[in-house]
Design a protein around this motif. Sequence first.
Motif: not given
Length: 193
Positions: A124-138, A152-160
């Motif tokens: 079975a193939v399950e449909s996947m969705q990409d999300l972008t979550v932005q929150t405080g460092f803590g 869920a899999v974290v595919t990339q992390v950015e810090y600004a």
Amino acid sequence: MYQLAAPAFAEIDIKKSRFLGQLYPLNSRSEARSKLAEIRSAHPGAVHVCWVLLCEGDSGLDDDGEPSGTAAKPMYNVLVHKDLMNVLAVVVRYWGGTKLGAGGLTRAYSQAISEACKTAELVAVESMQDLTVQTGFGDESHVRRCCEKFAAVVTQVEYADAATLHIRIRQKLASHFNRELTEMLKGQVTIKG
């Protein structure tokens, strides 16, 4: 939707003609071209090598000299009925000396693929969705724990100015993930996707 776990094969004989039904898990037209070249070289005595490719955004079909609509279209119909994707269906035909007519060809090509489907292991193939979550460092650790809970899999992390995590999750779980994460962080999170 389903896809193949591994290649599957079947052979049928109709009025001395041999029809070799073959199914391969593939994801692109370039992979299909390579596989078709390999199949043609393995079957130099075949009169037809008809095929259907069903991939996301990259599909095609070819009757390979059979009367139009008598080979690839019936094969395509079987794949659609079985709800298959990311698959190359091939039928190699060896001539048996008797003409089968349009109806006979249609039945033969669809039966060869149907028989191959019976031997196939489907996943079975399950449909996947990409999300972008932005929150405080803590709060990044809370986001990661929520990701673990929902597989869920974290595919990339950015810090600004904040931590931005790009996440891939099963589509059917995305709204539950969003709700639980928003409650957990008391609304101090931005979720896009």
